[in-house]
Design an enzyme around this catalytic site. Structure first.
Site, mmCIF file in Angstrom:
data_model
loop_
_atom_site.group_PDB
_atom_site.id
_atom_site.type_symbol
_atom_site.label_atom_id
_atom_site.label_comp_id
_atom_site.label_asym_id
_atom_site.label_seq_id
_atom_site.Cartn_x
_atom_site.Cartn_y
_atom_site.Cartn_z
ATOM 1 N N GLU A 41 0.807 -1.216 -0.094
ATOM 2 C CA GLU A 41 -0.053 -0.184 -0.120
ATOM 3 C C GLU A 41 0.709 1.359 0.174
ATOM 4 O O GLU A 41 1.591 1.543 0.644
ATOM 5 C CB GLU A 41 -1.143 0.069 1.317
ATOM 6 C CG GLU A 41 -1.836 1.277 1.102
ATOM 7 C CD GLU A 41 -2.614 1.168 2.383
ATOM 8 O OE1 GLU A 41 -3.750 0.565 2.445
ATOM 9 O OE2 GLU A 41 -2.371 2.208 3.477
ATOM 10 N N HIS A 101 -7.573 3.176 -4.751
ATOM 11 C CA HIS A 101 -8.480 3.107 -3.763
ATOM 12 C C HIS A 101 -9.562 4.348 -4.110
ATOM 13 O O HIS A 101 -9.180 5.196 -4.517
ATOM 14 C CB HIS A 101 -7.692 3.413 -2.170
ATOM 15 C CG HIS A 101 -6.757 2.453 -1.543
ATOM 16 N ND1 HIS A 101 -6.687 2.253 -0.214
ATOM 17 C CD2 HIS A 101 -6.221 1.421 -2.320
ATOM 18 C CE1 HIS A 101 -5.905 1.462 0.153
ATOM 19 N NE2 HIS A 101 -5.390 0.798 -1.133
ATOM 20 N N ASP A 133 -14.195 6.677 6.037
ATOM 21 C CA ASP A 133 -14.783 6.792 7.322
ATOM 22 C C ASP A 133 -15.789 7.946 7.300
ATOM 23 O O ASP A 133 -15.591 9.190 6.614
ATOM 24 C CB ASP A 133 -13.611 7.456 8.212
ATOM 25 C CG ASP A 133 -12.910 5.928 8.422
ATOM 26 O OD1 ASP A 133 -13.371 4.993 8.487
ATOM 27 O OD2 ASP A 133 -11.334 6.135 8.528
ATOM 28 N N ALA A 149 -19.714 0.585 0.628
ATOM 29 C CA ALA A 149 -18.812 0.023 -0.376
ATOM 30 C C ALA A 149 -19.528 -0.955 -1.333
ATOM 31 O O ALA A 149 -19.149 -0.918 -2.461
ATOM 32 C CB ALA A 149 -17.782 -0.654 0.237
ATOM 33 N N TYR A 179 -12.433 -7.198 8.153
ATOM 34 C CA TYR A 179 -11.875 -6.556 9.465
ATOM 35 C C TYR A 179 -11.766 -7.858 10.290
ATOM 36 O O TYR A 179 -12.841 -8.138 10.956
ATOM 37 C CB TYR A 179 -13.054 -5.717 9.825
ATOM 38 C CG TYR A 179 -13.260 -4.474 8.698
ATOM 39 C CD1 TYR A 179 -12.343 -3.271 8.985
ATOM 40 C CD2 TYR A 179 -13.838 -4.458 7.918
ATOM 41 C CE1 TYR A 179 -12.349 -2.295 8.416
ATOM 42 C CE2 TYR A 179 -14.047 -3.158 7.101
ATOM 43 C CZ TYR A 179 -13.077 -2.206 7.251
ATOM 44 O OH TYR A 179 -13.219 -1.151 6.449
HETATM 45 P P1 FAD Z 1 -18.522 -0.745 4.278
HETATM 46 O O1 FAD Z 1 -18.230 -2.048 3.760
HETATM 47 O O2 FAD Z 1 -19.640 -0.071 3.365
HETATM 48 O O3 FAD Z 1 -18.863 -1.076 5.683
HETATM 49 C C1 FAD Z 1 -19.054 0.206 6.674
HETATM 50 C C2 FAD Z 1 -19.972 -0.331 7.891
HETATM 51 O O4 FAD Z 1 -21.232 -0.278 7.483
HETATM 52 C C3 FAD Z 1 -19.453 -1.366 8.537
HETATM 53 O O5 FAD Z 1 -19.777 -1.156 9.764
HETATM 54 C C4 FAD Z 1 -20.435 -2.488 7.783
HETATM 55 O O6 FAD Z 1 -20.821 -3.415 8.785
HETATM 56 C C5 FAD Z 1 -21.781 -1.588 7.779
HETATM 57 N N1 FAD Z 1 -22.595 -2.124 6.385
HETATM 58 C C6 FAD Z 1 -22.092 -2.142 5.207
HETATM 59 N N2 FAD Z 1 -23.092 -2.694 4.393
HETATM 60 C C7 FAD Z 1 -24.098 -2.443 5.130
HETATM 61 C C8 FAD Z 1 -25.535 -2.376 4.819
HETATM 62 N N3 FAD Z 1 -25.974 -2.645 3.692
HETATM 63 N N4 FAD Z 1 -26.580 -2.367 5.741
HETATM 64 C C9 FAD Z 1 -26.078 -2.132 7.256
HETATM 65 N N5 FAD Z 1 -24.931 -2.026 7.300
HETATM 66 C C10 FAD Z 1 -23.815 -1.952 6.389
HETATM 67 N N6 FAD Z 1 -10.373 4.885 3.825
HETATM 68 C C11 FAD Z 1 -10.035 5.838 2.990
HETATM 69 O O7 FAD Z 1 -10.690 6.909 3.183
HETATM 70 N N7 FAD Z 1 -9.060 6.043 2.238
HETATM 71 C C12 FAD Z 1 -8.455 4.619 1.793
HETATM 72 O O8 FAD Z 1 -7.633 4.711 0.887
HETATM 73 C C13 FAD Z 1 -8.741 3.661 2.783
HETATM 74 N N8 FAD Z 1 -7.788 2.383 2.200
HETATM 75 C C14 FAD Z 1 -8.333 1.359 3.091
HETATM 76 C C15 FAD Z 1 -7.499 0.165 2.882
HETATM 77 C C16 FAD Z 1 -7.935 -0.939 3.551
HETATM 78 C C17 FAD Z 1 -7.132 -2.176 3.230
HETATM 79 C C18 FAD Z 1 -8.826 -0.723 4.709
HETATM 80 C C19 FAD Z 1 -8.977 -2.114 5.325
HETATM 81 C C20 FAD Z 1 -9.698 0.373 4.946
HETATM 82 C C21 FAD Z 1 -9.221 1.422 4.323
HETATM 83 N N9 FAD Z 1 -9.772 2.781 4.554
HETATM 84 C C22 FAD Z 1 -9.567 3.559 3.929
HETATM 85 C C23 FAD Z 1 -10.718 2.776 5.780
HETATM 86 C C24 FAD Z 1 -12.216 2.384 5.354
HETATM 87 O O9 FAD Z 1 -12.809 3.370 4.420
HETATM 88 C C25 FAD Z 1 -12.851 2.462 6.647
HETATM 89 O O10 FAD Z 1 -12.789 1.297 7.429
HETATM 90 C C26 FAD Z 1 -14.512 2.572 6.645
HETATM 91 O O11 FAD Z 1 -15.128 2.825 7.798
HETATM 92 C C27 FAD Z 1 -15.358 1.354 6.276
HETATM 93 O O12 FAD Z 1 -15.095 1.253 4.812
HETATM 94 P P2 FAD Z 1 -15.794 -0.179 4.257
HETATM 95 O O13 FAD Z 1 -15.421 -0.046 2.676
HETATM 96 O O14 FAD Z 1 -15.320 -1.364 4.850
HETATM 97 O O15 FAD Z 1 -17.324 -0.011 4.403
#
Ligand code: FAD
Length: 319
Positions: A41, A101, A133, A149, A179
């Site tokens: 990364e 990303h 976030d 996402a 996670y």
């Molecule tokens: P999601 O999968 O959408 O989940 C977010 C929350 O909503 C979770 O608690 C999930 O359980 C819940 N959820 C999901 N779908 C639903 C649904 N349909 N109904 C109800 N609840 C739901 N952040 C950045 O800003 N820039 C980056 O470049 C970046 N790189 C990252 C790289 C990695 C490898 C990781 C692990 C994280 C990265 N992050 C980055 C952080 C990430 O954006 C945060 O962890 C964020 O809070 C959650 O993203 P997600 O894509 O997992 O969200």
């Protein structure tokens, strides 16, 4: 259990048992490490970043011939502007396969669609689809923004279809976050598993994990994911622990508490860097010894630390 048991599809069967075996065999022979899948990364550099250092970073990481490099996206680097510029630079200087990303927080659905088109046109062939976030105190993103996402995954695929001719009917590599220690907003681990399953159903090819501090957390998570029907690779994201302050800061940013064992070791160490590296090597080596086939290193653009970690794991540059 055969070597490479976890290599492509990370099997569901009893990985925790392997930890005991792995512990007995540490320190390991490194002969099998040469085949470890490797990705990095990278963070888009600041505008005033030292050019010579950046070139060294790119050349130094390129020498490992990683399977891909993933470039983060954040407010600090002008969201996708910084990501796109850095990917353009990587593409100009190397043959590295780059993954962008992309976070729902970066803009409205319309703005994101535009960015996806621009990134595809500039040669990007892979995305890490993220929610990002939430702003402090908020429980959702504003109107016009995608909320999860999974929605972004669908948007990327709509635009992939639009570009089928340009992609010569090829496919974008679609990755998502997962996670091992749970997502801070998820009420239960089951919700994390459900979300990961829907990411798989909606087209994710692989997932990269959030950082974690204990190998057992990752192996248990893989085991539970497999039992729930997740088949895509779950690539462990490894953060080099170089100081207590840094581990704690990364823990806060990721919503994970640093385990007492780690705090104590770093607090009492004469040489904090050395102690942190020992912990990181122990973590990564346990995974490799349990048969995990690849590592994703959170480099934080620090070449020396990345090289040190890989060298201690028996992974050397290929050129
Ligand atoms: P999601 O999968 O959408 O989940 C977010 C929350 O909503 C979770 O608690 C999930 O359980 C819940 N959820 C999901 N779908 C639903 C649904 N349909 N109904 C109800 N609840 C739901 N952040 C950045 O800003 N820039 C980056 O470049 C970046 N790189 C990252 C790289 C990695 C490898 C990781 C692990 C994280 C990265 N992050 C980055 C952080 C990430 O954006 C945060 O962890 C964020 O809070 C959650 O993203 P997600 O894509 O997992 O969200």
């Amino acid at each position: 259990m055969t070597e490479g048991h976890f290599s492509s599809r990370l099997s569901a069967s009893a990985p925790l048992d392997l930890l005991d075996e792995a512990a007995e065999t540490l320190p390991t022979e490194h002969t099998h490490r040469a085949g470890t899948a490797l990705s990095f990364e990278l963070i888009p550099p600041r505008h005033d970043a030292d050019e010579a250092k950046l070139n060294d970073l790119i050349a130094g990481l390129n020498a490992y011939e990683p399977d891909y490099v993933a470039v983060t996206s954040s407010h600090r680097s002008g969201w996708l502007e910084g990501t796109a510029d850095f990917i353009a630079r990587l593409n100009a200087q190397t043959n590295l396969r780059t993954i962008a990303h992309l976070a729902c927080t970066a803009g409205t659905e319309e703005e994101l669609a535009d960015w996806i088109r621009r990134l595809i046109h500039s040669g990007v062939r892979g995305f890490l689809a993220l929610r990002g976030d939430l702003p402090e105190g908020e429980t959702s993103l504003p109107d016009g923004y995608l909320q999860y996402a999974t929605q972004l995954l669908t948007l990327i695929q709509d635009i992939e279809d639009e570009n089928a001719y340009r992609l010569a009917a090829g496919k974008l590599a679609l990755s998502v976050a997962c996670y091992p220690s749970g997502h801070a907003e998820s009420a239960t681990p089951d919700l994390d598993l459900d979300v990961l399953l829907s990411k798989q159903r909606l087209g994710a090819d692989f997932a990269i994990t959030q950082l974690f501090f204990e190998a057992e957390d990752y192996l248990r998570f893989v085991e539970q994911s497999r039992m729930a029907g997740v088949r895509i690779p779950l690539i462990p994201g490894i953060m080099p622990m170089t100081s207590l302050k840094r581990a704690q800061r990364m823990g806060v940013l990721s919503g994970i508490e640093v385990p007492e064992r780690v705090v104590e070791k770093l607090q009492n160490a004469e040489d904090e860097y050395e102690a942190g590296m020992e912990l990181t090597v122990e973590l990564a080596a346990k995974l490799l010894d349990a048969g995990v086939g690849g590592l994703h290193i959170y480099t934080h653009n620090n070449l020396a630390v990345t090289q040190d970690l890989l060298s201690r794991l028996g992974i050397e540059p290929k050129n």
